[in-house]
Design an enzyme around this catalytic site. Structure first.
Site, PDB file in Angstrom:
ATOM      1  N   ASP A  99       0.846  -1.186   0.000  1.00 49.86           N
ATOM      2  CA  ASP A  99       0.000   0.000   0.000  1.00 49.86           C
ATOM      3  C   ASP A  99       0.886   1.242   0.000  1.00 49.86           C
ATOM      4  OD1 ASP A  99      -2.132  -1.684   0.112  1.00 49.86           O
ATOM      5  OD2 ASP A  99      -2.599  -1.321   2.222  1.00 49.86           O
ATOM      6  N   ASP A 144     -14.797  -4.336  -1.788  1.00 50.35           N
ATOM      7  CA  ASP A 144     -14.391  -4.135  -0.400  1.00 50.35           C
ATOM      8  C   ASP A 144     -15.648  -4.007   0.446  1.00 50.35           C
ATOM      9  OD1 ASP A 144     -11.797  -3.985  -1.476  1.00 50.35           O
ATOM     10  OD2 ASP A 144     -12.023  -1.831  -1.804  1.00 50.35           O
TER      11      ASP A 144
END
Length: 234
Positions: free
Chosen positions: A2, A123
């Site tokens: 990330d 998600d």
């Protein structure tokens, strides 16, 4: 991996205010995972997910130029131009999320232009689909959304349980199993995976689960990558 503000970080439950910085050098981190045997790198532009456009492109390009393993890139991919940019830089696959709900035509065009190179990122927060870098939650359930992907020439779908992401508490196997049952395409599981036992449990759930994404557990030393790869291979 990330990326936020050019650095490698991990968030707790997707909260941009709850970050842990692991490295100022994303390329070095990518090379480390490659050397340890990672078969594929999953790279997310966290700033891009919020802004809706690439924000860490220079770092992502540098990673793509430095490693030889396949890389899939996501975070703020909401236009065909962004898809073309990442694929043109050398990404193997591109992950689209928010665009799936906000502009279905973009997803359909991407799948037609780049067959089996597009992944959909779904998600889930309490079963509902989160969008815009997890800063908003829609009224659409993750299970309902994945059913609508039938007929698209996708590489697969990435299912992330936000409540487990970055928490090192293990995956929610029951929710994952239900999601996979409804999915018309292969699934990659993400969120909470901490131990080899977690990976084995996911592997045993359904043959349509083709992989897992692990982040914080690797950075924190809770999971040994080589041992995990050996365990699932055996």
């Amino acid at each position: 991996m990330d990326l936020k503000d050019g650095r490698c970080v991990r968030l707790r439950q997707g909260d941009m205010r709850r970050e842990t910085i692991y490295s100022e050098d994303p390329v070095a981190v990518a090379l480390q995972w490659e050397q340890l045997g990672a078969p594929l790198l999953h790279v997310v532009d966290l700033n891009g997910a919020i802004e809706g456009r690439p924000a860490n492109l220079a770092q992502i390009e540098a990673i793509l130029n430095a490693v030889s393993v396949p890389i899939q890139v996501g975070g703020g991919v909401r236009t065909l131009d962004t898809v073309r940019t990442y694929l043109g830089c050398g990404a193997k696959r591109v992950v689209m999320g928010t665009a799936v709900l906000q502009d279905r035509a973009v997803l359909e065009d991407a799948c037609e232009l780049f067959p089996e190179r597009i992944l959909v990122g779904i998600d889930a927060k309490n079963g509902k689909v989160a969008v815009k870098g997890w800063t908003a939650v829609s009224d659409t359930s993750a299970r309902d959304l994945v059913k609508t992907l039938a007929g698209l020439n996708l590489a697969g779908v990435i299912y992330t349980d936000i409540s487990r992401d970055g928490m090192l508490e293990g995956p929610d196997l029951s929710s994952l199993k239900a999601f996979v049952k409804d999915s018309p395409v292969p699934v990659i599981a993400s969120g909470g995976i901490t131990r080899i036992e977690d990976i084995r449990a996911i592997q045993a759930l359904d043959p349509r689960i083709e992989g897992v994404i692990v982040g914080k557990a690797l950075y924190d030393g809770k999971l040994d990558l080589k041992a995990a790869l050996a365990a699932v291979a055996g």
